[in-house]
Design a protein around this motif. Structure first.
Motif, mmCIF file in Angstrom:
data_model
loop_
_atom_site.group_PDB
_atom_site.id
_atom_site.type_symbol
_atom_site.label_atom_id
_atom_site.label_comp_id
_atom_site.label_asym_id
_atom_site.label_seq_id
_atom_site.Cartn_x
_atom_site.Cartn_y
_atom_site.Cartn_z
ATOM 1 N N LEU A 90 0.803 -1.238 0.167
ATOM 2 C CA LEU A 90 0.121 -0.006 -0.086
ATOM 3 C C LEU A 90 0.748 1.279 -0.069
ATOM 4 O O LEU A 90 0.540 2.043 -0.577
ATOM 5 N N THR A 91 1.924 1.196 0.763
ATOM 6 C CA THR A 91 2.699 2.372 0.897
ATOM 7 C C THR A 91 3.389 2.667 -0.707
ATOM 8 O O THR A 91 3.492 3.756 -1.164
ATOM 9 N N TRP A 92 4.064 1.282 -1.224
ATOM 10 C CA TRP A 92 4.469 1.582 -2.678
ATOM 11 C C TRP A 92 3.613 2.225 -3.540
ATOM 12 O O TRP A 92 3.801 3.153 -4.245
ATOM 13 N N TRP A 93 2.483 1.717 -3.451
ATOM 14 C CA TRP A 93 1.258 2.133 -4.407
ATOM 15 C C TRP A 93 0.989 3.537 -4.184
ATOM 16 O O TRP A 93 1.109 4.379 -5.317
ATOM 17 N N ARG A 94 0.978 3.975 -2.995
ATOM 18 C CA ARG A 94 0.572 5.493 -2.798
ATOM 19 C C ARG A 94 1.717 6.511 -3.440
ATOM 20 O O ARG A 94 1.675 7.273 -3.676
ATOM 21 N N MET A 95 2.987 5.812 -2.917
ATOM 22 C CA MET A 95 4.260 6.729 -3.251
ATOM 23 C C MET A 95 4.352 6.651 -4.837
ATOM 24 O O MET A 95 4.997 7.766 -5.340
ATOM 25 N N THR A 96 3.967 5.604 -5.725
ATOM 26 C CA THR A 96 4.310 5.703 -7.152
ATOM 27 C C THR A 96 3.142 6.632 -7.652
ATOM 28 O O THR A 96 3.170 7.214 -8.591
ATOM 29 N N ILE A 97 2.099 6.713 -7.191
ATOM 30 C CA ILE A 97 0.883 7.523 -7.488
ATOM 31 C C ILE A 97 1.602 8.852 -7.389
ATOM 32 O O ILE A 97 1.335 9.826 -8.038
ATOM 33 N N ALA A 98 2.008 9.244 -5.917
ATOM 34 C CA ALA A 98 2.667 10.284 -5.617
ATOM 35 C C ALA A 98 3.662 10.800 -6.653
ATOM 36 O O ALA A 98 3.911 12.033 -7.134
ATOM 37 N N ALA A 99 4.585 10.131 -6.997
ATOM 38 C CA ALA A 99 5.653 10.243 -8.048
ATOM 39 C C ALA A 99 5.137 10.638 -9.261
ATOM 40 O O ALA A 99 5.600 11.760 -9.858
ATOM 41 N N ARG A 100 3.987 10.134 -9.850
ATOM 42 C CA ARG A 100 3.512 10.545 -11.124
ATOM 43 C C ARG A 100 2.732 11.767 -10.842
ATOM 44 O O ARG A 100 2.893 12.815 -11.815
ATOM 45 N N LEU A 101 2.065 12.142 -9.613
ATOM 46 C CA LEU A 101 1.465 13.375 -9.733
ATOM 47 C C LEU A 101 2.541 14.532 -9.440
ATOM 48 O O LEU A 101 2.446 15.662 -10.059
ATOM 49 N N ASN A 137 8.207 12.173 4.497
ATOM 50 C CA ASN A 137 9.093 11.178 5.070
ATOM 51 C C ASN A 137 8.977 9.686 4.412
ATOM 52 O O ASN A 137 9.956 9.219 4.195
ATOM 53 N N ALA A 138 7.866 9.344 4.129
ATOM 54 C CA ALA A 138 7.171 8.129 3.348
ATOM 55 C C ALA A 138 8.023 8.276 2.250
ATOM 56 O O ALA A 138 8.598 7.506 1.547
ATOM 57 N N PHE A 139 7.696 9.322 1.296
ATOM 58 C CA PHE A 139 8.208 9.458 0.046
ATOM 59 C C PHE A 139 9.834 9.378 0.137
ATOM 60 O O PHE A 139 10.419 8.385 -0.849
ATOM 61 N N LYS A 140 10.570 9.883 1.105
ATOM 62 C CA LYS A 140 11.997 9.538 1.133
ATOM 63 C C LYS A 140 12.504 8.557 1.192
ATOM 64 O O LYS A 140 13.419 7.950 0.735
ATOM 65 N N ARG A 141 11.692 7.829 2.098
ATOM 66 C CA ARG A 141 12.186 6.103 2.224
ATOM 67 C C ARG A 141 12.041 5.557 0.999
ATOM 68 O O ARG A 141 12.649 4.488 0.580
ATOM 69 N N GLU A 142 10.953 5.770 0.268
ATOM 70 C CA GLU A 142 10.700 4.951 -1.022
ATOM 71 C C GLU A 142 11.461 5.534 -2.232
ATOM 72 O O GLU A 142 12.136 4.512 -2.890
ATOM 73 N N PHE A 143 11.967 6.725 -2.566
ATOM 74 C CA PHE A 143 12.576 7.183 -3.382
ATOM 75 C C PHE A 143 13.987 7.723 -2.986
ATOM 76 O O PHE A 143 14.649 8.159 -4.149
ATOM 77 N N THR A 144 14.398 7.559 -2.051
ATOM 78 C CA THR A 144 15.620 8.043 -1.532
ATOM 79 C C THR A 144 16.001 9.644 -1.575
ATOM 80 O O THR A 144 17.139 10.229 -1.640
ATOM 81 N N MET A 145 14.883 10.430 -2.137
ATOM 82 C CA MET A 145 14.928 11.926 -2.018
ATOM 83 C C MET A 145 13.686 12.498 -1.780
ATOM 84 O O MET A 145 12.738 11.846 -1.780
ATOM 85 N N PRO A 146 13.659 13.668 -1.309
ATOM 86 C CA PRO A 146 12.259 14.339 -0.750
ATOM 87 C C PRO A 146 11.556 14.638 -1.955
ATOM 88 O O PRO A 146 12.135 14.672 -3.144
ATOM 89 N N TYR A 170 12.460 15.492 -6.113
ATOM 90 C CA TYR A 170 12.280 14.401 -7.202
ATOM 91 C C TYR A 170 11.484 15.145 -8.272
ATOM 92 O O TYR A 170 11.658 14.815 -9.436
ATOM 93 N N ARG A 171 10.614 16.040 -7.864
ATOM 94 C CA ARG A 171 9.900 16.643 -8.814
ATOM 95 C C ARG A 171 10.872 17.591 -9.702
ATOM 96 O O ARG A 171 10.698 17.791 -11.109
ATOM 97 N N ARG A 172 11.810 18.225 -9.014
ATOM 98 C CA ARG A 172 12.822 19.061 -10.064
ATOM 99 C C ARG A 172 13.589 18.274 -10.455
ATOM 100 O O ARG A 172 14.369 18.689 -11.752
#
Length: 95
Positions: free
Chosen positions: A9-20, A45-54, A58-60
């Motif tokens: 569920l965390t992975w799913w949410r973070m991948t959606i966040a990355a797309r957004l 915090n959760a995003f940084k754990r998943e993608f190793t950057m805030p 990531y957006r930039r």
């Protein structure tokens, strides 16, 4: 799936966040709320754990960044929600 339910569920949410983050100009707080986090801080915090950057970095980093996760569609419909993926606060957050 090969992952414990909360990890998935965390992975799913973070991948959606990355797309957004890549496809919209929504503020981080709006993305956090959209994916089920009550606090921007908990989301970051959760995003940084998943993608190793805030999220901001990531957006930039632009659309050319390769990622091990392949983000699902930016808009979540009921048919795209993972099984048991009803909107609930993430553990440690409040609404």
């Amino acid at each position: 799936m090969g992952r414990p339910p909360l990890t998935y569920l965390t992975w799913w949410r973070m991948t959606i966040a990355a797309r957004l983050l890549r496809t919209t100009d929504l503020p981080h707080a709006a993305i956090a709320r959209k994916i089920g986090y009550a606090s921007e801080h908990a989301f970051a915090n959760a995003f940084k754990r998943e993608f190793t950057m805030p999220p901001g970095a990531y957006r930039r980093s632009g659309p050319g960044r390769s990622s091990s996760a392949s983000p699902p569609p930016a808009e979540i419909t009921d048919s795209e929600r993972p099984p048991g993926g009803e909107r609930r606060p993430v553990e440690g957050t409040t609404r």
